[in-house]
Design an enzyme around this catalytic site. Structure first.
Site, PDB file in Angstrom:
ATOM      1  N   CYS A  64       4.845  21.723  58.770  1.00 35.60           N
ATOM      2  CA  CYS A  64       4.988  22.713  57.696  1.00 35.60           C
ATOM      3  C   CYS A  64       5.847  23.838  58.261  1.00 35.60           C
ATOM      4  O   CYS A  64       6.619  23.623  59.182  1.00 35.60           O
ATOM      5  CB  CYS A  64       3.618  23.196  57.193  1.00 35.60           C
ATOM      6  N   ARG A  65       5.729  25.033  57.738  1.00 37.06           N
ATOM      7  CA  ARG A  65       6.568  26.130  58.234  1.00 37.06           C
ATOM      8  C   ARG A  65       6.128  26.584  59.627  1.00 37.06           C
ATOM      9  O   ARG A  65       6.929  26.740  60.530  1.00 37.06           O
ATOM     10  CB  ARG A  65       6.539  27.315  57.265  1.00 37.06           C
TER      11      ARG A  65
END
Length: 112
Positions: A64-65
């Protein structure tokens, strides 16, 4: 911030195998801004509906980020019988390491 302790198998961005199955669980706008060329995009909110798309016969590397959402997904996948690994530091770490990224628009890829 949530802490998952030792229950989340994780790898550094530089230790992700070249032929890994990469699962990007970020939202659509994050994906479009910049993602790993070989990654498969299934936003976290769609995982329960799209779980059948994720292979069970190989390790799944989740990103994810920053690594928080992907840690949650890694735990859920492992609890459901997959072999999943969280990618430490997420796309921020991936971009920081200068690893391959593309953007849907053709613009310079970035992490948002």
């Amino acid at each position: 911030m949530m802490f998952f302790g030792e229950d989340v198998p994780a790898v550094a961005v530089t230790d992700v195998p070249q032929d890994a199955y990469l699962l990007d669980v970020r939202e659509q706008d994050e994906w479009e801004a910049g993602h790993i060329p070989t990654a498969v995009h299934i936003p976290m909110g769609e995982l329960s509906d799209r779980a059948a798309e994720i292979p069970r016969d190989r390790d799944v590397y989740v990103i994810c980020r920053s690594g928080v959402r992907s840690a949650q997904v890694t735990v859920a996948l492992n609890n459901a019988g997959w072999r999943a690994r969280n990618i430490d530091g997420g796309m921020k770490e991936w971009a920081g390491a200068g690893l391959a990224m593309v953007a849907e628009s053709g613009a310079a890829p970035r992490v948002i």
